[in-house]
Design an enzyme around this catalytic site. Structure first.
Site, PDB file in Angstrom:
ATOM      1  N   ASP A 281      57.847 -24.526 -45.440  1.00  0.00           N
ATOM      2  CA  ASP A 281      56.923 -25.233 -46.316  1.00  0.00           C
ATOM      3  C   ASP A 281      56.150 -24.170 -47.110  1.00  0.00           C
ATOM      4  O   ASP A 281      56.222 -22.976 -46.815  1.00  0.00           O
ATOM      5  CB  ASP A 281      55.998 -26.155 -45.508  1.00  0.00           C
ATOM      6  CG  ASP A 281      55.406 -27.240 -46.403  1.00  0.00           C
ATOM      7  OD1 ASP A 281      54.961 -28.266 -45.876  1.00  0.00           O
ATOM      8  OD2 ASP A 281      55.428 -27.067 -47.639  1.00  0.00           O
TER       9      ASP A 281
HETATM   10  C1  GLC Z   1      53.578 -28.867 -49.877  1.00  0.00           C
HETATM   11  C2  GLC Z   1      53.933 -29.909 -48.842  1.00  0.00           C
HETATM   12  C3  GLC Z   1      55.391 -30.234 -48.804  1.00  0.00           C
HETATM   13  C4  GLC Z   1      55.961 -30.139 -50.201  1.00  0.00           C
HETATM   14  C5  GLC Z   1      55.915 -28.685 -50.602  1.00  0.00           C
HETATM   15  C6  GLC Z   1      56.424 -28.471 -52.035  1.00  0.00           C
HETATM   16  O1  GLC Z   1      52.658 -27.961 -49.344  1.00  0.00           O
HETATM   17  O2  GLC Z   1      53.511 -29.666 -47.518  1.00  0.00           O
HETATM   18  O3  GLC Z   1      55.520 -31.546 -48.237  1.00  0.00           O
HETATM   19  O4  GLC Z   1      57.300 -30.603 -50.214  1.00  0.00           O
HETATM   20  O5  GLC Z   1      54.620 -28.136 -50.483  1.00  0.00           O
HETATM   21  O6  GLC Z   1      55.587 -29.118 -52.934  1.00  0.00           O
END
Ligand code: GLC
Length: 740
Positions: A281
């Protein structure tokens, strides 16, 4: 004939008819040509520059140079046929011309947005959920997107956590079924189809169990609980062929998910034999430093790759550290080859090596911009997601010829708010999203009057607009109040310690109630809220979540009875924050409360009723459904028999309608304690008024299995309660005995 057959068979074995090489062979050949830096480059993902979905540190010029050098494998937050083509052209300047993957959070629709996911879950309609993702994938792919960071399949029992809005609620069975429907919708006919996108099971794992419902907080639980409640949706996603996984920010039992060998290597890539890749993430690899699990970026990179994280989203650790770690012999080059191979495999499957620009197509994009059919579906899906919580005196549905209606509240004329939290902003959003006011106006009779007063703001202490709102209400025959939490008050990093209506909204409601006018309350939220005064004093309450592009029309369809609401709550609604966590499938304890008010030496609060304000699976209809003739094929079963269960559901009211018939079991005694109820089946059925339908379910020992303290997944002989009903607290029960 034989030759043709042979070629066909050959091609169906995943062999490419082009060059007669399998994807595995192509990946191996490409890996052999790549330098270590180029391999690590594939493991790097940066965000585009227009907007960030995390703490951005982007230096756009440097990123563009890295792409040209073949040191970037993917971009997120870059969309549009023109934009993606431009970035892809840079990648084609690299030595090996390896195409980029474009990822985006397509969470509840793309150009056409649908209800926030928790609202979708309230529809219990797997077909509509799958179709919504099919539409989202078609629209997103037309905008050059290859990969969505969805479905979010985190089970969550704590509505203080803002991300409950993205999931399917508290139940593992429902969450698993919905996750599978989403993956099927996104990936459609298969990777490589021009209307399919790679799906991504996230956040792996147990992100929804953050202590205190505080986002990014620690998770600590038994492996038994982890395997029984939080992992099944991920295991099912892996088995269903979800293209990718995304890990989670949280530590699990002291080890950050990003480096957690138990979940990413032992289970996912080991026992579950998963062949896709895991993206971190946003920044989660680098965040192992503040976690206190890595001293520096070097150690973070080493632990992340050892732990099974294949791609580094925006922490910029892999590119900086991995080549060095491999050269120093601290990281086995095979781990880099494995990660890169997994990523390249998906790029071949998406057809990007055949044509890197195949998804960047202006014509297709134009066709998918405000597709009328998609909006029509969105309107229907919105109505099906609404949950009717109360309808005292059958004040609903409203007649379209009601003389004067007052719509009061801070959300009445909102447009973009109806998009919910995880929606991609487009410049024309204000014009194309149907507000609640417009939706109601569209359907009211031309001789009727619709008045409006904002009444108050979403979240401040200003009461200066109260008097205007009260005067407006006094002139009306019926008042519709639209209250709740702001659309961006649930979602990522939006945990709330108080989950009531924000600002002075409840004070406004009480002032309006003093007029004595009949009031219908619509609650706008991305999570369960606490609104006890309204629940106890307002005759009609609908939970309208945030319903997307067609929100106003969806709401009006239910208000005026064009659609009879059939939604059911996918999460228990607590009476107070102090009651959290409250969920239906809890254990009995040694001193269970006998009823809602029992507090005599039992597991209860001395200052609160025991049941949630609204239970899991609860939702009313404009009509009435009666359950009768619950019949079991046997009450004594042995071994691998199948238990056939049937019940008759009758529509005894005045409207045709849909009912979600729910099947629960209870394993009365086990080698570990078992929940008082477990959802094991549901069917959403349409019954015309005055008619009845027989609904059938089947149970086998497979549905009786659970994890014991040694993580054996099996079932045991014993007594079971079989329950069928309209919600988790309104069931008919029959007891059986099943001997292994
Ligand atoms: C964010 C979220 C995740 C998302 C990613 C890209 O922090 O936790 O769910 O897909 O970053 O935007």
């Amino acid at each position: 004939m034989k030759r043709v057959y042979f070629l066909l068979a050959f091609s169906t074995l995943g062999m490419s008819t082009y060059g007669q090489k399998t994807i595995d062979q192509k990946v191996a050949e490409l890996l052999a040509k790549m330098t270590l830096e180029e391999k690590v480059g594939q493991m790097v993902q940066y965000s585009g520059f227009e907007y960030a979905t995390g703490p951005q540190q982007s230096n756009s010029a440097a990123v563009l140079e890295e792409i040209k050098k073949g040191k970037v494998g993917s971009m997120l937050n870059v969309a549009g046929s023109e934009e993606t083509r431009a970035f892809q052209k840079l990648a084609m300047q690299s030595r090996l011309k390896i195409p980029l993957l474009f990822g985006q959070d397509v969470i509840h629709g793309y150009r056409t947005t649908f209800p926030v996911n928790l609202g979708q879950a309230a529809s219990w309609d797997l077909g509509m959920i799958e179709k919504s993702e099919r539409i989202a994938a078609t629209e997103a792919a037309a905008y050059g997107i290859h990969w969505t960071f969805a479905p979010m399949v985190d089970i969550a029992r704590d509505p203080r956590w803002g991300r409950v809005m993205e999931g399917s609620g508290e139940d593992t069975y429902l969450g698993t079924k919905i996750g599978l429907a989403r993956i099927k919708g996104f990936q459609g006919r298969g990777l490589g189809s021009l209307d399919a996108v790679m799906a991504c099971a996230k956040h792996f794992a147990a992100y929804g169990a953050a202590v205190g419902g505080r986002d990014y907080n620690s998770v600590d639980m038994s492996l038994r609980q982890l395997n029984e409640t939080y992992l099944p949706p991920f295991k099912a996603a892996a088995e269903a062929g979800v293209a990718t996984f995304m890990n989670s920010f949280n530590d699990i039992n002291g080890i950050p998910a990003t480096a957690n060998q138990y979940i990413q290597r032992d289970l996912l890539k080991g026992k579950w034999n998963y062949k896709g890749f895991v993206v971190s993430d946003w920044g989660s690899i680098g965040e192992m430093i503040p976690h206190g699990y890595a001293r520096d970026a070097n150690e973070a990179a080493e632990k992340a790759i050892q732990g099974g994280s294949d791609m580094d989203m925006e922490s910029r650790v892999y590119m900086a550290q991995l080549p060095k770690l491999v050269k120093e012999g601290k990281v086995d080059a095979k781990l880099v080859d494995d990660a890169t191979g997994r990523i390249l495999t998906r790029k071949f499957e998406m057809g990007l090596f055949d044509d890197p620009y195949r998804f960047s197509n202006e014509k297709r994009q134009k066709e998918q911009t405000d597709n009328r059919e998609n909006r029509k579906f969105g309107r229907e899906f919105g109505s099906k997601s609404i949950v009717l919580l109360k309808n005292q005196g059958n004040i609903l549905p409203l007649s379209k010829t009601v003389k004067t209606v007052a719509l009061i509240g801070p959300f009445a004329k909102e447009t973009v708010a109806n998009h919910g939290f995880w929606s991609i902003a487009f410049k024309d959003d204000n014009q194309r999203i149907v507000s609640q006011f417009d939706g109601i106006k569209n359907q009211l009779d031309k001789n009727s009057t619709l008045m409006y007063a904002k009444g108050c703001n979403v979240d401040d202490q200003d009461k200066s607009q109260f008097s205007e709102a009260v005067e407006t209400a006094k002139k009306a025959d019926v008042v519709i109040m639209t209250l709740g939490e702001g659309h961006a008050m649930s979602g990522e990093a939006k945990s709330r310690s108080n989950i009531g209506f924000t600002g002075v909204q409840e004070d406004l409601l009480k002032e309006i109630a003093k007029t004595g006018k009949p009031i219908i309350l619509m609650v706008n939220a991305g999570r369960p809220l606490i609104f006890n005064w309204a629940s106890d004093n307002i005759p009609a309450i609908m939970y309208t979540w945030w319903l997307g592009t067609e929100a106003g029309n969806s709401i009006a369809d239910v208000l005026f009875g064009t659609v009879n609401p059939g939604g059911k709550l996918p999460m228990s609604f607590p009476r107070t924050e102090g009651q959290i966590p409250v969920y239906y499938n809890h254990f009995n304890t040694g001193r269970p409360a006998k009823n809602n008010t029992d507090r005599n030496y039992v597991s209860a609060y001395i200052d609160l009723d025991n049941d949630p304000k609204y239970p899991f699976g609860y939702g009313l209809s404009y009509t009435d459904f009666k359950y009768s003739d619950m019949i079991l094929s046997s009450v004594n079963l042995t071994g691998n028999q199948t238990l056939n269960i049937s019940v008759t559901v009758s529509n005894t009211g005045k409207y045709d309608g849909e009912e979600v018939v729910q099947l629960y079991i209870r394993d009365l005694f086990g080698k570990v304690v078992r929940p008082v109820k477990e959802l094991k089946g549901f069917q959403k059925i349409f019954i015309k008024k005055g008619e009845s339908k027989k609904v059938d379910f089947k149970l086998t020992p497979e549905e009786l299995k659970f994890f014991d303290e040694d993580l054996n997944f099996d079932w045991e002989s014993g007594e079971f309660d079989i329950m069928i009903g309209t919600h988790s607290q309104n069931v008919q029960t029959k007891r059986i005995n099943w001997v292994k």
